[in-house]
Design a protein around this motif. Structure first.
Motif, PDB file in Angstrom:
ATOM      1  N   ILE A   4      41.347  44.118  46.476  1.00 53.52           N
ATOM      2  CA  ILE A   4      39.865  43.599  47.097  1.00 53.52           C
ATOM      3  C   ILE A   4      40.017  42.105  47.122  1.00 53.52           C
ATOM      4  O   ILE A   4      39.547  41.727  48.189  1.00 53.52           O
ATOM      5  N   LYS A   5      39.571  41.507  45.936  1.00 50.78           N
ATOM      6  CA  LYS A   5      39.419  40.044  45.950  1.00 50.78           C
ATOM      7  C   LYS A   5      40.898  38.828  46.562  1.00 50.78           C
ATOM      8  O   LYS A   5      40.111  37.948  46.911  1.00 50.78           O
ATOM      9  N   GLY A   6      42.279  39.177  46.808  1.00 47.61           N
ATOM     10  CA  GLY A   6      43.113  39.409  46.846  1.00 47.61           C
ATOM     11  C   GLY A   6      43.623  37.759  46.611  1.00 47.61           C
ATOM     12  O   GLY A   6      44.180  36.582  46.544  1.00 47.61           O
ATOM     13  N   VAL A   7      43.713  38.588  45.174  1.00 47.04           N
ATOM     14  CA  VAL A   7      44.332  37.120  44.137  1.00 47.04           C
ATOM     15  C   VAL A   7      45.269  38.078  42.970  1.00 47.04           C
ATOM     16  O   VAL A   7      45.484  39.649  43.723  1.00 47.04           O
ATOM     17  N   SER A   8      45.997  37.900  42.107  1.00 43.61           N
ATOM     18  CA  SER A   8      47.041  38.458  41.361  1.00 43.61           C
ATOM     19  C   SER A   8      46.198  38.764  40.416  1.00 43.61           C
ATOM     20  O   SER A   8      44.885  38.483  39.917  1.00 43.61           O
ATOM     21  N   ALA A   9      46.923  40.008  40.056  1.00 43.02           N
ATOM     22  CA  ALA A   9      46.265  40.605  38.946  1.00 43.02           C
ATOM     23  C   ALA A   9      46.021  40.302  37.264  1.00 43.02           C
ATOM     24  O   ALA A   9      44.904  40.500  36.877  1.00 43.02           O
ATOM     25  N   GLU A  10      46.728  38.870  37.359  1.00 38.70           N
ATOM     26  CA  GLU A  10      46.765  37.991  36.176  1.00 38.70           C
ATOM     27  C   GLU A  10      45.548  37.046  36.201  1.00 38.70           C
ATOM     28  O   GLU A  10      44.608  37.155  35.337  1.00 38.70           O
ATOM     29  N   GLU A  11      45.141  37.184  37.705  1.00 37.51           N
ATOM     30  CA  GLU A  11      44.108  36.163  37.518  1.00 37.51           C
ATOM     31  C   GLU A  11      42.668  36.397  37.598  1.00 37.51           C
ATOM     32  O   GLU A  11      41.890  35.942  37.370  1.00 37.51           O
ATOM     33  N   MET A  12      42.982  38.092  38.313  1.00 34.21           N
ATOM     34  CA  MET A  12      41.641  38.665  38.655  1.00 34.21           C
ATOM     35  C   MET A  12      40.849  38.515  36.936  1.00 34.21           C
ATOM     36  O   MET A  12      39.853  38.825  36.486  1.00 34.21           O
ATOM     37  N   THR A  13      42.160  39.299  36.507  1.00 27.55           N
ATOM     38  CA  THR A  13      42.100  39.739  34.798  1.00 27.55           C
ATOM     39  C   THR A  13      41.188  38.681  33.859  1.00 27.55           C
ATOM     40  O   THR A  13      40.253  38.315  33.085  1.00 27.55           O
ATOM     41  N   GLU A  14      41.661  37.775  34.030  1.00 23.47           N
ATOM     42  CA  GLU A  14      41.366  36.004  33.441  1.00 23.47           C
ATOM     43  C   GLU A  14      40.341  35.691  33.541  1.00 23.47           C
ATOM     44  O   GLU A  14      39.101  34.790  33.168  1.00 23.47           O
ATOM     45  N   ILE A  15      39.442  35.388  35.413  1.00 21.52           N
ATOM     46  CA  ILE A  15      38.475  35.444  35.321  1.00 21.52           C
ATOM     47  C   ILE A  15      38.300  36.629  35.123  1.00 21.52           C
ATOM     48  O   ILE A  15      36.430  35.732  34.568  1.00 21.52           O
ATOM     49  N   CYS A  16      38.121  37.605  35.159  1.00 21.53           N
ATOM     50  CA  CYS A  16      36.930  39.119  34.386  1.00 21.53           C
ATOM     51  C   CYS A  16      36.492  37.887  33.272  1.00 21.53           C
ATOM     52  O   CYS A  16      35.251  38.612  32.115  1.00 21.53           O
ATOM     53  N   HIS A  17      37.350  38.273  32.404  1.00 22.52           N
ATOM     54  CA  HIS A  17      37.493  37.510  31.131  1.00 22.52           C
ATOM     55  C   HIS A  17      36.856  36.119  30.145  1.00 22.52           C
ATOM     56  O   HIS A  17      36.097  35.997  30.107  1.00 22.52           O
ATOM     57  N   GLU A  18      36.582  35.053  31.490  1.00 21.72           N
ATOM     58  CA  GLU A  18      35.945  34.738  31.174  1.00 21.72           C
ATOM     59  C   GLU A  18      34.528  34.142  31.899  1.00 21.72           C
ATOM     60  O   GLU A  18      33.767  33.878  31.010  1.00 21.72           O
ATOM     61  N   ASN A  19      34.354  35.538  32.716  1.00 24.11           N
ATOM     62  CA  ASN A  19      33.039  35.792  32.800  1.00 24.11           C
ATOM     63  C   ASN A  19      32.358  36.491  32.110  1.00 24.11           C
ATOM     64  O   ASN A  19      31.424  36.453  31.601  1.00 24.11           O
ATOM     65  N   GLY A  20      32.511  37.448  31.198  1.00 20.39           N
ATOM     66  CA  GLY A  20      32.161  38.145  30.074  1.00 20.39           C
ATOM     67  C   GLY A  20      32.004  37.223  28.912  1.00 20.39           C
ATOM     68  O   GLY A  20      30.914  37.243  28.230  1.00 20.39           O
ATOM     69  N   GLU A  21      33.282  36.152  28.703  1.00 19.03           N
ATOM     70  CA  GLU A  21      32.794  35.685  27.600  1.00 19.03           C
ATOM     71  C   GLU A  21      31.750  34.479  27.775  1.00 19.03           C
ATOM     72  O   GLU A  21      30.958  34.178  27.027  1.00 19.03           O
ATOM     73  N   ARG A  22      31.146  33.916  28.885  1.00 22.74           N
ATOM     74  CA  ARG A  22      29.896  33.335  29.480  1.00 22.74           C
ATOM     75  C   ARG A  22      28.754  33.843  29.108  1.00 22.74           C
ATOM     76  O   ARG A  22      27.466  33.829  29.078  1.00 22.74           O
ATOM     77  N   LEU A  23      28.938  35.598  29.725  1.00 18.59           N
ATOM     78  CA  LEU A  23      27.511  36.336  29.547  1.00 18.59           C
ATOM     79  C   LEU A  23      27.058  36.723  28.263  1.00 18.59           C
ATOM     80  O   LEU A  23      26.201  35.825  27.935  1.00 18.59           O
ATOM     81  N   PHE A  24      28.212  36.564  27.597  1.00 21.07           N
ATOM     82  CA  PHE A  24      28.214  37.774  26.443  1.00 21.07           C
ATOM     83  C   PHE A  24      27.521  35.889  25.128  1.00 21.07           C
ATOM     84  O   PHE A  24      27.630  36.554  23.595  1.00 21.07           O
ATOM     85  N   GLY A  25      28.234  34.835  25.654  1.00 16.96           N
ATOM     86  CA  GLY A  25      27.833  33.896  24.257  1.00 16.96           C
ATOM     87  C   GLY A  25      29.485  34.168  23.932  1.00 16.96           C
ATOM     88  O   GLY A  25      28.843  33.569  22.187  1.00 16.96           O
ATOM     89  N   LEU A  26      30.179  34.078  23.968  1.00 17.67           N
ATOM     90  CA  LEU A  26      31.229  34.535  23.091  1.00 17.67           C
ATOM     91  C   LEU A  26      31.919  33.024  22.625  1.00 17.67           C
ATOM     92  O   LEU A  26      33.222  32.229  24.319  1.00 17.67           O
TER      93      LEU A  26
END
Length: 252
Positions: A230-252
């Motif tokens: 949907i976002k026009g990127v690789s699955a690996e990049e999408m997984t990494e971006i979402c991982h970083e987003n989650g860590e940022r949100l939850f302060g991990l």
């Protein structure tokens, strides 16, 4: 960097004796972070204990809108006590659910609002559940402007954009992989990359090709692949971006 499942429920009542073996195998499935989410006092305590036992699990404690009836007088102080544990990094899941008849909407709103106030007082992110209750949910989010995520997002792209404008994140489950999930696809497309989260809502919402099965965090790769498409990127990049987003949100 591996998979961060930002919303899952891992309880003995759902997985029985297989629970610990399943969690032991998560690193081999590429999962290196899980947010284990409570929905009442007992489940919140159980998820907090899992997070104490497994270093890759963090936990959330809260009262789900379907569980607001019959709460003990000290329910809020017990949630606050759990939020002070080092392995508990969010308040949730909380919110409003008008899908089924018979729930006390006024009581839902009261319990939701008291938890939003607690989250603000403790500077904790919230995990929001909202089903068939869009406008009432958004009114309270506009009022309190919490940091957090609207999980298992089911509303329009316009609502998703407002959630982001309020400073929050938007989580998507295996619904992205379902046929004819056009509204979810459009909402995902409308959310900026730095505000997207991947989640399973385990043991529910298993993605295709596992639809109908009991979901677990190892299946999130299928949702990640669809979100990437949907976002026009690789699955690996999408997984990494979402991982970083989650860590940022939850302060991990």
């Amino acid at each position: 960097m591996g998979i961060f499942d930002t919303h899952a429920h891992y309880l003995r009542e759902d997985f029985g004796e297989k629970l610990y073996g399943l969690l032991d195998g998560m690193p081999q499935m590429g999962v290196d972070r899980i947010m284990a989410v409570g929905y009442d006092l007992a489940s919140s305590a159980e998820e907090a204990e899992l997070a104490r036992r497994y270093p890759f699990i963090t936990a959330a404690a809260g009262i789900h809108p379907e569980n607001v009836g019959g709460l003990p007088a000290d329910w809020l102080s017990r949630i606050e006590e759990m939020l002070r544990l080092p392995q508990v990094t969010a308040l949730g899941e909380i919110g409003l659910d008008y899908h089924y008849e018979g729930y006390d909407r006024a009581l839902q709103a009261e319990v939701f609002e008291r938890q939003l106030v607690l989250a603000k007082d403790m500077d904790m992110p919230v995990i929001i559940h909202s089903r068939d209750a869009c406008e009432d949910t958004m009114k309270l989010l506009r009022k309190y402007r919490p940091k957090g995520v609207m999980h298992c997002f089911s509303y329009s792209p316009e609502v998703a954009q407002e959630v982001v404008r309020l400073g929050m994140y938007v989580g998507f489950t295996g619904v992205l992989t379902f046929k004819n999930s056009k509204k979810a696809w459009a909402s995902c497309e409308a959310v900026p990359m730095d505000r997207l989260l991947l989640e399973t809502d385990s043991p529910y919402m298993a993605p295709v090709p596992h639809r109908g099965e009991k979901s677990h965090s190892g299946m999130i790769k299928y949702t990640a692949a669809r979100m990437a498409e949907i976002k026009g990127v690789s699955a690996e990049e999408m997984t990494e971006i979402c991982h970083e987003n989650g860590e940022r949100l939850f302060g991990l």
